[in-house]
Write an enzyme that holds these catalytic residues in place. Structure first.
Site, PDB file in Angstrom:
ATOM      1  N   SER A 111     -11.376 -61.578  53.922  1.00 27.84           N
ATOM      2  CA  SER A 111     -11.640 -60.983  52.648  1.00 27.84           C
ATOM      3  C   SER A 111     -13.033 -60.844  52.282  1.00 27.84           C
ATOM      4  O   SER A 111     -13.910 -60.994  53.223  1.00 27.84           O
ATOM      5  CB  SER A 111     -11.021 -61.639  51.423  1.00 27.84           C
ATOM      6  OG  SER A 111     -11.088 -61.086  50.387  1.00 27.84           O
ATOM      7  N   HIS A 168      -8.833 -57.078  52.808  1.00 26.84           N
ATOM      8  CA  HIS A 168      -8.713 -56.856  51.367  1.00 26.84           C
ATOM      9  C   HIS A 168      -9.840 -55.663  51.212  1.00 26.84           C
ATOM     10  O   HIS A 168     -10.858 -55.821  51.465  1.00 26.84           O
ATOM     11  CB  HIS A 168      -9.234 -57.963  50.259  1.00 26.84           C
ATOM     12  CG  HIS A 168      -8.050 -58.880  50.434  1.00 26.84           C
ATOM     13  ND1 HIS A 168      -8.309 -60.277  49.938  1.00 26.84           N
ATOM     14  CD2 HIS A 168      -6.722 -58.998  50.779  1.00 26.84           C
ATOM     15  CE1 HIS A 168      -7.342 -60.978  50.052  1.00 26.84           C
ATOM     16  NE2 HIS A 168      -6.485 -60.297  50.666  1.00 26.84           N
ATOM     17  N   ASP A 193      -5.286 -65.986  49.075  1.00 26.47           N
ATOM     18  CA  ASP A 193      -4.390 -65.158  49.933  1.00 26.47           C
ATOM     19  C   ASP A 193      -4.538 -65.678  51.475  1.00 26.47           C
ATOM     20  O   ASP A 193      -5.565 -65.954  51.699  1.00 26.47           O
ATOM     21  CB  ASP A 193      -4.758 -63.816  49.893  1.00 26.47           C
ATOM     22  CG  ASP A 193      -3.642 -62.878  50.487  1.00 26.47           C
ATOM     23  OD1 ASP A 193      -2.786 -63.240  50.674  1.00 26.47           O
ATOM     24  OD2 ASP A 193      -3.938 -61.558  50.792  1.00 26.47           O
TER      25      ASP A 193
END
Ligand SMILES: C[S@@+](CC[C@H](N)C(=O)[O-])C[C@H]1O[C@@H](n2cnc3c(N)ncnc32)[C@H](O)[C@@H]1O
Lengths: 204, 270
Positions: A23, A50, A143
């Site tokens: 990310s 992401h 996450d």
């Protein structure tokens, strides 16, 4: 060569899929890892980053020219081939079917993310069990921590970027804190590690 | 509680035996996630789920409502709607009556989005839009035409990306935290349940959208469903699949020409 302990080597020998989660702040390192992966890599790679569904990035095309392994945007029901990295498309979760093909899914975001790293890691662990390996890089949310835990429980191999060297340490640190991580590697070690991944041949 | 793919197969067999309902063509990876979610929502284990399915009347419907993924948006994939306006509407304008089917419409946002596009092209008054879904609960919500006002911000952004010449707020009235779709936009719309696996052709359409539905099925059922959609289209009618859904078989590819490669819009030519 990066010296690895025997239980890590054992896990690498039976690896059947590699999940990469990345990310904010991790994209450059992810690129270097993908570039380092050998064309003889004996399994497929699922890459979940992401990214915003609003912007068409042509990311896969840009990476394809730089990498020895194949780079693709994951297509629904596509079989997972070795030495190929499949990117979860923006706006979709990436799932793995028991027949080792890919599925896309537009169900609720997880941690406000779709694609979510947790979702793909859990789904890969469901299908590949102990043959699942994963690397989690820099990011600003948590996450991936639960996903790494699922892979850990399934007997797979979980590697996190050393949070001290991550641009944003929240994501790898959360995974380490939850307890699912087997190996913590610095950025340069991750590259060396990736280069040697075709050295471990499958042994039952 | 952790469930396995074995449990999923057991469940598919049970639902088939008890309710003659075929879940066999659904993506196992998605089913597994949904079933785990149901166990959490109802706070039961797998045995409890089976018990409820066999012994509690009405539970099967609740199960079906949760097993499907109903996430949707107004103007999801804005360029798709732009393409409907620019590439499809000029054709539709040549038909005296325009019948549209949104198959797997969930809570109806796609149907209302299509209604807006048709109305802006001056075609709505001779159009009729059918919105269908297997899930009875989402069809009830679609009929109400009430959307969470907080979501309207995102939907307005989506809408603006289609480069329209009006604003989304003209199509609804805000009441407390709800956006109520205006009557003029709802009069030529009918929502009802329809199962793409077991129900057949029910009309002949100029435009069919079936978006983000095929991804929940295996390739054999994707084929079956696209055959049904093909049979429901008039010659030179349009089929719109989701942004990540393509016509897989050569057999079907030969019966369509591609109108928009990125957003998977096809026109029936045979
Ligand atoms: C993700 S939603 C898609 C909504 C909308 N078309 C969109 O793209 O935003 C998928 C829908 O397909 C419906 N569905 C699943 N199986 C179906 C079936 N056998 N027949 C009809 N609809 C079905 C689900 O209930 C769900 O509402």
């Amino acid at each position: 060569m990066l010296e690895l302990s025997t239980h890590i080597v054992y896990k690498l020998q039976r690896t059947g899929v590699l999940v990469l989660g990345c990310s904010a702040g991790g994209f450059e390192l992810l690129t270097h890892i993908l570039q380092a992966l050998p064309p003889t890599l004996p399994y497929g790679v699922l890459a979940v980053i992401h990214r915003n569904a609003r912007y068409e990035t042509h990311l896969e095309k840009k990476l394809a020219d730089k990498c020895a392994i194949g780079i693709k945007a994951a297509a629904d029901k596509e079989p997972i081939e070795s030495a190929t990295a499949y990117f979860a498309p923006a706006g979709y979760h990436l799932l793995v079917e028991p027949n080792r093909s890919l599925s896309l899914d537009v169900s609720e975001p997880v941690h406000f993310c779709r694609p979510s790293i947790d979702v793909t890691m859990q789904s890969a662990a469901d299908v590949y069990g102990p043959a699942t390996a994963a690397i989690l890089l820099s990011g600003a949310n948590k996450d991936g921590a639960m996903g790494m835990m699922s892979i850990h429980r399934a007997g797979g191999l979980c590697i996190a970027q050393d949070p001290r060297y991550a641009e944003i340490d929240t994501m790898p640190a959360a995974a380490v804190a939850l307890g699912g991580v087997h190996l913590i590697l610095r950025n340069d070690e991750l590259i060396i590690f990736s280069k040697q991944l075709s050295n471990y041949t499958f042994r039952n | 509680m952790a469930i396995s793919f074995g449990h999923i197969e057991e469940l598919i067999a049970l639902v088939d035996n008890v309710y003659s309902f075929d879940l066999g063509g659904y993506s196992r990876a998605s089913l597994k996630r949904r079933v785990s979610r149901i166990l959490t929502i109802y706070d039961i284990d797998f045995a409890g789920l089976k018990y409820n399915l066999v012994n509690s009347p009405g539970f099967f419907n609740k199960f079906l409502i949760e097993i499907t993924v109903n996430v949707t948006e107004m103007f999801r994939d804005p360029p798709f709607y732009k393409s409907v306006r620019e590439e499809i509407c000029p054709y539709l304008a040549t038909f005296p009556h325009i019948k549209v089917w949104s198959a797997g419409c969930a809570t109806g946002e796609e149907v209302y989005s299509l209604a807006i596009v048709l109305s802006e092209q001056g075609l709505y008054n001779r159009s009729f839009i059918y919105g269908t879904d297997i899930n009875t609960a989402v069809i009830e919500r679609a009929k109400q035409g009430v959307i969470d006002l907080r979501k309207m911000k995102t939907y307005s952004d989506n809408y603006l990306q289609t480069e329209p010449n009006s604003s989304l707020s003209g199509y609804y009235t805000a009441k407390y935290d709800a956006a109520v779709i205006r009557h003029e936009l709802r009069k030529n719309i009918l929502f009802s349940t329809h199962n793409l696996i077991s129900d057949g052709v029910f009309n002949e359409f100029q435009l069919i959208t079936c978006r983000n539905v095929l991804i929940y099925f295996d390739t054999a059922f994707q084929y079956k469903i696209t055959e049904l959609l093909h049979a429901s289209l008039t010659l030179f009618g349009f089929l719109c699949l989701g942004a990540k859904e393509t016509l897989a078989s050569n057999d079907l590819k030969n019966k369509f020409r591609i109108i928009n490669k990125t957003y998977n819009i096809y026109q029936k030519i045979a």
